[in-house]
Enzyme design. Structure first.
Site, PDB file in Angstrom:
ATOM      1  N   THR A 240       0.847  -1.178   0.000  1.00 54.00           N
ATOM      2  CA  THR A 240       0.000   0.000   0.000  1.00 54.00           C
ATOM      3  C   THR A 240       0.887   1.232   0.000  1.00 54.00           C
ATOM      4  OG1 THR A 240      -0.122  -0.073   2.413  1.00 54.00           O
ATOM      5  CG2 THR A 240      -1.902  -1.131   1.187  1.00 54.00           C
ATOM      6  N   GLU A 243      -0.556   8.222   1.634  1.00 55.10           N
ATOM      7  CA  GLU A 243      -0.172   9.624   1.744  1.00 55.10           C
ATOM      8  C   GLU A 243      -0.844  10.176   3.001  1.00 55.10           C
ATOM      9  OE1 GLU A 243      -0.064  11.095  -2.824  1.00 55.10           O
ATOM     10  OE2 GLU A 243      -1.957  10.248  -2.125  1.00 55.10           O
ATOM     11  N   ASP A 281      -4.780  -4.804   7.109  1.00 55.28           N
ATOM     12  CA  ASP A 281      -5.328  -6.160   7.156  1.00 55.28           C
ATOM     13  C   ASP A 281      -6.444  -6.327   6.124  1.00 55.28           C
ATOM     14  OD1 ASP A 281      -3.654  -6.597   9.392  1.00 55.28           O
ATOM     15  OD2 ASP A 281      -5.182  -5.778  10.725  1.00 55.28           O
ATOM     16  N   ASP A 317     -11.790  -3.007  14.379  1.00 53.43           N
ATOM     17  CA  ASP A 317     -10.718  -3.632  13.610  1.00 53.43           C
ATOM     18  C   ASP A 317     -11.212  -4.326  12.350  1.00 53.43           C
ATOM     19  OD1 ASP A 317      -9.012  -3.043  15.862  1.00 53.43           O
ATOM     20  OD2 ASP A 317      -7.782  -4.770  15.297  1.00 53.43           O
TER      21      ASP A 317
END
Length: 340
Positions: A240, A243, A281, A317
């Protein structure tokens, strides 16, 4: 759909409400979460037979963690019960220029002290299509690192694809300890996932990217991707590219390399972020689903990036989205219009 196995720690997450600080909060919001558990949730949401492997105490807090997994379709057949405690992490959610903060209370958790005889990894990996782990698990204890090695060996004996999310955590170990453990484990890995910091601190590869300055030039990653494939023989490397303009405003895209071709995804502007914990994840879960079901690495990456972008809009999460919702965003529907 496939049988997907993940191994790691699921923890009790105690979050301050809203954007309050630890020192001013009088209560915590309670959920469960943890790297590989989050990946299992994503894979179950996409229709796979997702199994999470860990060790949890027999008491009610341990059962709560098991129930949280079952609620979203994760199979818990291989969870061993025993030990004294469930790991805890505290989360303070940042805003604007104030970053989020995590405090760990996970020493001596059940999985950190688990023994090899707690798991029959050959039985666990039987008929599996994919095994996923992250660098967080070997970081929690030497015993957990040994479990990862044994699981990887069993996966390779049975022809299972193995992926890792490097996930360096400076509060758990040093870069020297990380590299001494992680580099030898790479011989088992087919798909390596990690951002620029992970690649440098876990494996010793440094990209040309100024992340703290909000700049992530995909070109700066190509050299290290090629070097990683050359040294470790990965079938795919993916990262990934975040920014970080502020704690609540990020740019988001990703790159993948199959040893021959590079592919860079479309860019997402995520503002405001609801909860970025678990975003990586969600990307890992999306890559697993994508590489198992899509015709090209580009299609797989676009699914993963869209899935992880959506995670930033969800509290907790777990990435609680369906494959159809991800496909809609990947296909260009980012309007946020009410679905009637």
């Amino acid at each position: 759909m496939g049988k997907i196995v993940t191994l790691g720690e699921i923890m009790l997450r105690l979050s301050t409400p809203g954007n309050t600080r630890f020192i001013q909060s009088d209560s915590f919001d309670v959920v469960y979460g943890g790297g590989e558990a989050n990946v299992a949730i994503s894979c179950a949401n996409y229709g796979h037979d997702a199994y999470f492997v860990t060790k949890l105490p027999k008491h009610e807090i341990g059962q709560g963690a098991v129930n949280a997994l079952r609620k979203y379709g994760v199979k818990t057949d291989y969870i061993t019960r025993g030990g004294d405690r469930v790991g805890i992490y505290y989360l303070e959610t940042g805003a604007s220029m104030r970053p989020s903060k995590v405090i760990y209370d996970r020493a001596h958790s059940a999985i950190a002290e688990a023994e090899p005889e707690d798991f029959d990894f050959d039985a666990i990996m039987k008929n599996a299509d994919w095994f996923h782990w992250s660098g967080i698990t070997p970081a929690i204890s030497d015993k957990a690192a040994e479990l990862v090695r044994l699981a990887c060996e069993a996966a390779k004996r049975q022809g299972v694809t193995v992926s890792v999310d490097l996930n360096f955590r400076k509060k758990l170990w040093t870069k020297e300890k990380a590299q001494s453990i992680m580099r030898p484990l790479m011989k088992y890995v087919d798909v390596c996932i990690g951002n620029e910091e992970d690649a440098e601190l876990c494996l010793g590869f440094k990209p040309e990217a100024d992340v703290t300055g909000g700049k992530t030039d995909a070109e700066g990653y190509k050299g290290i991707f090629m070097a990683m494939v050359k040294e470790f023989g990965f079938k795919y490397v993916a990262s990934t590219l975040r920014e970080s303009f502020s704690a609540t405003h990020n740019g988001w895209k990703a790159m993948i390399y199959n040893g021959k071709d590079f592919y860079t995804s479309k860019h997402y502007d995520i503002d405001p972020i609801v909860d970025r914990v678990g975003g990586g994840d969600a990307f890992a879960g999306g890559i697993i689903h994508g590489l198992l079901t899509k015709a090209t690495q580009g299609e797989a990456l676009e699914f993963a990036v869209a899935a992880s972008a959506l995670k930033h809009t969800i509290n907790g999460d777990f990435n609680l989205v369906s494959a159809d919702e991800v496909e809609a965003l990947a296909g260009g529907d980012a309007s946020g219009r009410v679905q009637r």
